[in-house]
Design a protein around this motif. Structure first.
Motif, PDB file in Angstrom:
ATOM      1  N   ASN A 433       0.827  -1.205   0.000  1.00 13.49           N
ATOM      2  CA  ASN A 433       0.000   0.000   0.000  1.00 13.49           C
ATOM      3  C   ASN A 433       0.861   1.253   0.000  1.00 13.49           C
ATOM      4  OD1 ASN A 433      -2.231  -1.697   0.284  1.00 13.49           O
ATOM      5  ND2 ASN A 433      -2.429  -1.339   2.477  1.00 13.49           N
ATOM      6  N   VAL A 434       1.851   1.257   0.906  1.00 12.22           N
ATOM      7  CA  VAL A 434       2.681   2.446   1.097  1.00 12.22           C
ATOM      8  C   VAL A 434       3.626   2.662  -0.087  1.00 12.22           C
ATOM      9  CG1 VAL A 434       4.463   3.481   2.562  1.00 12.22           C
ATOM     10  CG2 VAL A 434       2.493   2.344   3.601  1.00 12.22           C
ATOM     11  N   THR A 435       4.261   1.589  -0.561  1.00 11.34           N
ATOM     12  CA  THR A 435       5.142   1.764  -1.731  1.00 11.34           C
ATOM     13  C   THR A 435       4.322   2.188  -2.947  1.00 11.34           C
ATOM     14  OG1 THR A 435       4.970  -0.605  -2.296  1.00 11.34           O
ATOM     15  CG2 THR A 435       6.838   0.081  -0.918  1.00 11.34           C
ATOM     16  N   GLY A 436       3.066   1.727  -3.008  1.00 11.33           N
ATOM     17  CA  GLY A 436       2.192   2.164  -4.089  1.00 11.33           C
ATOM     18  C   GLY A 436       1.929   3.655  -4.026  1.00 11.33           C
ATOM     19  N   SER A 437       1.675   4.174  -2.812  1.00 11.97           N
ATOM     20  CA  SER A 437       1.462   5.611  -2.655  1.00 11.97           C
ATOM     21  C   SER A 437       2.700   6.401  -3.051  1.00 11.97           C
ATOM     22  CB  SER A 437       1.086   5.930  -1.198  1.00 11.97           C
ATOM     23  OG  SER A 437      -0.193   5.437  -0.878  1.00 11.97           O
ATOM     24  N   ILE A 438       3.872   5.884  -2.668  1.00  4.93           N
ATOM     25  CA  ILE A 438       5.117   6.594  -2.977  1.00  4.93           C
ATOM     26  C   ILE A 438       5.373   6.612  -4.480  1.00  4.93           C
ATOM     27  CG2 ILE A 438       7.624   6.598  -2.654  1.00  4.93           C
ATOM     28  CD1 ILE A 438       7.185   5.359   0.097  1.00  4.93           C
ATOM     29  N   THR A 439       5.260   5.460  -5.122  1.00  6.98           N
ATOM     30  CA  THR A 439       5.515   5.420  -6.565  1.00  6.98           C
ATOM     31  C   THR A 439       4.456   6.208  -7.334  1.00  6.98           C
ATOM     32  OG1 THR A 439       4.368   3.279  -6.673  1.00  6.98           O
ATOM     33  CG2 THR A 439       6.763   3.226  -6.526  1.00  6.98           C
ATOM     34  N   ASN A 440       3.206   6.148  -6.887  1.00  4.18           N
ATOM     35  CA  ASN A 440       2.158   6.939  -7.526  1.00  4.18           C
ATOM     36  C   ASN A 440       2.477   8.431  -7.447  1.00  4.18           C
ATOM     37  OD1 ASN A 440       0.755   4.590  -8.044  1.00  4.18           O
ATOM     38  ND2 ASN A 440      -0.796   4.905  -6.478  1.00  4.18           N
ATOM     39  N   ALA A 441       2.923   8.864  -6.264  1.00  4.32           N
ATOM     40  CA  ALA A 441       3.256  10.284  -6.081  1.00  4.32           C
ATOM     41  C   ALA A 441       4.415  10.698  -6.982  1.00  4.32           C
ATOM     42  CB  ALA A 441       3.590  10.558  -4.618  1.00  4.32           C
ATOM     43  N   LEU A 442       5.415   9.827  -7.103  1.00  3.93           N
ATOM     44  CA  LEU A 442       6.557  10.126  -7.972  1.00  3.93           C
ATOM     45  C   LEU A 442       6.121  10.262  -9.432  1.00  3.93           C
ATOM     46  CD1 LEU A 442       9.204   7.744  -6.372  1.00  3.93           C
ATOM     47  CD2 LEU A 442       9.475  10.224  -6.629  1.00  3.93           C
ATOM     48  N   VAL A 443       5.285   9.338  -9.880  1.00  4.74           N
ATOM     49  CA  VAL A 443       4.828   9.364 -11.272  1.00  4.74           C
ATOM     50  C   VAL A 443       3.952  10.586 -11.535  1.00  4.74           C
ATOM     51  CG1 VAL A 443       3.391   8.171 -12.977  1.00  4.74           C
ATOM     52  CG2 VAL A 443       5.001   6.865 -11.573  1.00  4.74           C
ATOM     53  N   VAL A 444       3.034  10.868 -10.621  1.00  3.40           N
ATOM     54  CA  VAL A 444       2.162  12.035 -10.778  1.00  3.40           C
ATOM     55  C   VAL A 444       2.982  13.312 -10.808  1.00  3.40           C
ATOM     56  CG1 VAL A 444       0.366  13.430  -9.662  1.00  3.40           C
ATOM     57  CG2 VAL A 444       0.113  10.946  -9.781  1.00  3.40           C
ATOM     58  N   ASP A 445       3.946  13.432  -9.881  1.00  3.53           N
ATOM     59  CA  ASP A 445       4.772  14.645  -9.817  1.00  3.53           C
ATOM     60  C   ASP A 445       5.624  14.804 -11.076  1.00  3.53           C
ATOM     61  OD1 ASP A 445       5.066  16.850  -8.070  1.00  3.53           O
ATOM     62  OD2 ASP A 445       7.109  16.218  -7.586  1.00  3.53           O
ATOM     63  N   LYS A 446       6.067  13.675 -11.618  1.00  4.35           N
ATOM     64  CA  LYS A 446       6.832  13.700 -12.867  1.00  4.35           C
ATOM     65  C   LYS A 446       5.969  14.268 -13.991  1.00  4.35           C
ATOM     66  CE  LYS A 446      10.218  12.164 -15.722  1.00  4.35           C
ATOM     67  NZ  LYS A 446      11.646  12.456 -15.649  1.00  4.35           N
ATOM     68  N   HIS A 447       4.720  13.813 -14.067  1.00  2.09           N
ATOM     69  CA  HIS A 447       3.807  14.302 -15.100  1.00  2.09           C
ATOM     70  C   HIS A 447       3.405  15.760 -14.860  1.00  2.09           C
ATOM     71  CE1 HIS A 447       3.040  10.757 -17.593  1.00  2.09           C
ATOM     72  NE2 HIS A 447       3.096  10.027 -16.492  1.00  2.09           N
ATOM     73  N   MET A 448       3.386  16.173 -13.592  1.00  2.00           N
ATOM     74  CA  MET A 448       3.042  17.558 -13.271  1.00  2.00           C
ATOM     75  C   MET A 448       4.199  18.507 -13.588  1.00  2.00           C
ATOM     76  SD  MET A 448      -0.107  17.766 -11.998  1.00  2.00           S
ATOM     77  CE  MET A 448      -0.096  19.288 -11.052  1.00  2.00           C
ATOM     78  N   GLY A 449       5.400  17.938 -13.771  1.00  2.00           N
ATOM     79  CA  GLY A 449       6.579  18.756 -14.068  1.00  2.00           C
ATOM     80  C   GLY A 449       7.179  19.427 -12.865  1.00  2.00           C
ATOM     81  N   THR A 450       6.843  18.944 -11.666  1.00  2.00           N
ATOM     82  CA  THR A 450       7.347  19.578 -10.442  1.00  2.00           C
ATOM     83  C   THR A 450       8.315  18.685  -9.666  1.00  2.00           C
ATOM     84  OG1 THR A 450       5.309  18.826  -9.339  1.00  2.00           O
ATOM     85  CG2 THR A 450       5.358  21.093 -10.133  1.00  2.00           C
ATOM     86  N   LEU A 451       8.651  17.522 -10.189  1.00  2.00           N
ATOM     87  CA  LEU A 451       9.585  16.619  -9.506  1.00  2.00           C
ATOM     88  C   LEU A 451      11.008  17.145  -9.616  1.00  2.00           C
ATOM     89  CD1 LEU A 451      10.114  13.896  -8.049  1.00  2.00           C
ATOM     90  CD2 LEU A 451      10.400  12.866 -10.319  1.00  2.00           C
ATOM     91  N   ASN A 452      11.677  17.263  -8.471  1.00  2.00           N
ATOM     92  CA  ASN A 452      13.069  17.703  -8.433  1.00  2.00           C
ATOM     93  C   ASN A 452      13.965  16.465  -8.574  1.00  2.00           C
ATOM     94  OD1 ASN A 452      15.673  18.604  -7.767  1.00  2.00           O
ATOM     95  ND2 ASN A 452      14.879  20.167  -6.379  1.00  2.00           N
ATOM     96  N   GLU A 453      14.339  16.144  -9.810  1.00  2.00           N
ATOM     97  CA  GLU A 453      15.109  14.920 -10.066  1.00  2.00           C
ATOM     98  C   GLU A 453      16.529  14.997  -9.512  1.00  2.00           C
ATOM     99  OE1 GLU A 453      14.584  12.804 -13.755  1.00  2.00           O
ATOM    100  OE2 GLU A 453      12.939  14.141 -14.328  1.00  2.00           O
ATOM    101  N   LYS A 454      17.029  16.215  -9.344  1.00  2.00           N
ATOM    102  CA  LYS A 454      18.364  16.356  -8.729  1.00  2.00           C
ATOM    103  C   LYS A 454      18.322  15.875  -7.285  1.00  2.00           C
ATOM    104  CE  LYS A 454      21.952  19.730  -7.627  1.00  2.00           C
ATOM    105  NZ  LYS A 454      22.350  21.172  -7.672  1.00  2.00           N
ATOM    106  N   ASP A 455      17.264  16.273  -6.558  1.00  2.00           N
ATOM    107  CA  ASP A 455      17.102  15.804  -5.176  1.00  2.00           C
ATOM    108  C   ASP A 455      16.827  14.302  -5.140  1.00  2.00           C
ATOM    109  OD1 ASP A 455      17.537  18.305  -4.226  1.00  2.00           O
ATOM    110  OD2 ASP A 455      15.471  18.697  -3.593  1.00  2.00           O
ATOM    111  N   TYR A 456      16.055  13.821  -6.106  1.00  2.00           N
ATOM    112  CA  TYR A 456      15.750  12.387  -6.172  1.00  2.00           C
ATOM    113  C   TYR A 456      17.034  11.566  -6.239  1.00  2.00           C
ATOM    114  CZ  TYR A 456      13.949   7.903  -7.837  1.00  2.00           C
ATOM    115  OH  TYR A 456      13.656   6.568  -7.961  1.00  2.00           O
ATOM    116  N   ASN A 457      17.982  11.991  -7.031  1.00  2.00           N
ATOM    117  CA  ASN A 457      19.225  11.236  -7.236  1.00  2.00           C
ATOM    118  C   ASN A 457      20.316  11.575  -6.232  1.00  2.00           C
ATOM    119  OD1 ASN A 457      18.563   9.688  -9.713  1.00  2.00           O
ATOM    120  ND2 ASN A 457      18.355  11.709 -10.637  1.00  2.00           N
ATOM    121  N   ASP A 458      20.074  12.563  -5.374  1.00  2.00           N
ATOM    122  CA  ASP A 458      21.081  12.986  -4.394  1.00  2.00           C
ATOM    123  C   ASP A 458      21.045  12.047  -3.190  1.00  2.00           C
ATOM    124  OD1 ASP A 458      22.813  14.217  -2.683  1.00  2.00           O
ATOM    125  OD2 ASP A 458      21.841  16.183  -2.744  1.00  2.00           O
TER     126      ASP A 458
END
Length: 468
Positions: A433-458
């Motif tokens: 359930n929880v990993t689903g929420s996390i991955t869903n949020a990542l995918v949605v944020d990616k599509h919204m154009g607001t995901l900070n990929e530099k922080d993601y990879n840091d």
């Protein structure tokens, strides 16, 4: 030590109870030394706590002689009652801050957001991703259930459980809209709370649109209170290494080996389906250009808390913190998608679990599993995932909804052996359930154009700033 005072009030009437309480205190001190004196990494200490909890639970079972009904053994009942003070007490602390954290997170997002277009896009993308993934989890459960033949050769149970009342889907969706915000808070109606907070945030934003001076005190209060709630969440999360030890020790000690072996194939199928669905989640991240290895390293403590606590709502503060502090997800996206995921579209409790149960009951009753049954199962499971609250045990409601939805409500009693070992299978369900929420949020944020990929990879952000 006999008598009502020792046996019923103090819950310490056996020398073995005292021994295991002393052992727990000693292990707590060991965790304190490793974490605060040796300054070991938070995730490592949590893993050590989990391992110690597993061993402690098994030792309790061994000392009791691996009884079929562990809770009828006095020292296990007494010891686990005290362990509950630390394990479930910690979960209560987390649940205590869920409502204000979600409410002020949404408020803080909305008042600092542009006009309604952004919010509309967020809602639409969240619904598409969340419901699509839960439908896919239903397919995973069906496939694994068919491959392993869950339920074949199983004994038919006719007594012991009754299906819960089934609510029409239109009524379920309507009930998510709160008619009493206090009632929504009490009942952990997270979606209702999100709806209220979104409308309140828009109303406050409207004040700023008319007069920035009039809105400034409200803006300052909301932003400051939100920061305070974040700090409070971090203070509580700092005690996770101690809590997971008590939580897992309790889960292992309270379940008899014979009851686990009785439905061993279903347990195996559930764990396997959870692994497969987790791999699908990782594949979804990879498709969107996000490194799954980075994700697993950063989300590991949250996954572990979900596995041991068995509470999606209880994990919500840490889920949001992981998304925003470690993975570069926008605060608004994290709060909205993760909050939505504690009530709707849970891939474990409301996805793979009810679909596996339908296959199980079909095999026990000899009901043909044809294309019609499979399509109906996917549809019913996906729609039925709406409104299932993310707290321990509510997968039973998802089971009731799904079995009744495919015309098998009368056979609900047949899943009694599975419900008897619910804590064992609830752990991977909740983690999914929880990993689903996390991955869903990542995918949605990616599509919204607001995901900070530099922080993601840091990887330097792979440590929550806990308050010591």
């Amino acid at each position: 030590m006999q008598g009502v005072f020792f046996e019923n009030f103090l819950m310490i009437s056996d020398i073995r109870t005292i021994i295991f309480l002393v052992i727990l205190v000693a292990l707590f001190y060991l965790i304190h030394i490793l974490y605060h004196k040796k300054h070991m990494d938070f995730a490592v200490v949590v893993m050590i706590g989990t391992g110690l909890g597993l061993v402690l639970g098994l030792v309790m079972q061994f000392v009791a002689g691996f009884p079929d009904a562990p809770m009828e053994t006095a020292f296990i009942a007494e010891t686990t009652t005290w362990y509950n003070l630390f394990g479930n007490g910690y979960i209560r602390l987390i649940q205590m801050i869920v409502v204000p954290l979600v409410m002020f997170s949404i408020l803080q997002v909305v008042i600092n957001m542009g006009q309604g277009k952004t919010m509309g896009q967020l809602v639409k993308k969240t619904l598409i991703v969340t419901m699509g993934m839960v439908a896919l989890s239903a397919v995973t459960g069906i496939v694994i259930g068919l491959l392993l033949g869950v339920g074949k050769g199983g004994a038919i149970v006719t007594e012991g459980s009754t299906a819960k009342d089934i609510t029409p889907i239109a009524t379920t969706i309507r009930n998510l809209i709160p008619n009493n915000i206090v009632g929504a808070m009490v009942n952990s109606n997270i979606i209702g709370l999100v709806i209220f907070s979104a409308f309140l945030g828009l109303a406050i934003w409207w004040i700023k649109y008319e007069s920035e001076e009039a809105a400034k005190p409200l803006y300052d209060f909301i932003n400051a209170f939100h920061k305070g709630m974040i700090n409070m969440a971090l203070l509580i999360l700092d005690y996770m290494p101690w809590a997971v030890m008590a939580l897992l020790a309790n889960t292992i000690a309270q379940r008899g080996l014979s009851s686990i072996l009785e439905v061993g194939k279903f347990i195996l199928a559930l764990y396997l389906a959870a692994v497969v669905q987790f791999v699908i989640q990782l594949a979804l991240l990879a498709i969107h250009g996000l490194n799954p290895v980075v994700y697993m390293k950063k989300a590991f403590p949250t996954m572990l808390l979900a596995f041991t606590s068995r509470s999606s709502v209880g994990c919500l503060p840490m889920t949001i913190e992981t998304l925003t502090k470690k993975l570069g997800v926008n605060q608004g996206t994290a709060s909205f998608v993760a909050g939505f995921g504690t009530t709707a579209g849970m891939q474990g409790c409301a996805g793979i679990f009810p679909s596996l149960l339908i296959i199980y009951v079909c095999n026990v009753t000899g009901t043909p599993i044809d294309v019609t049954m499979i399509i109906m199962t996917i549809f019913v499971v996906a729609i039925g995932s709406l409104g299932i609250a993310g707290i321990p045990g509510t997968a039973t409601m998802a089971a009731s909804v799904s079995l009744s939805g495919v015309g098998m409500g009368a056979q609900f009693a047949m899943i009694s052996p599975i419900l008897a070992v619910d804590p064992i299978i609830d752990m991977p369900r909740t983690m999914l359930n929880v990993t689903g929420s996390i991955t869903n949020a990542l995918v949605v944020d990616k599509h919204m154009g607001t995901l900070n990929e530099k922080d993601y990879n840091d990887m330097s952000l792979n440590q929550l700033e806990t308050k010591k």
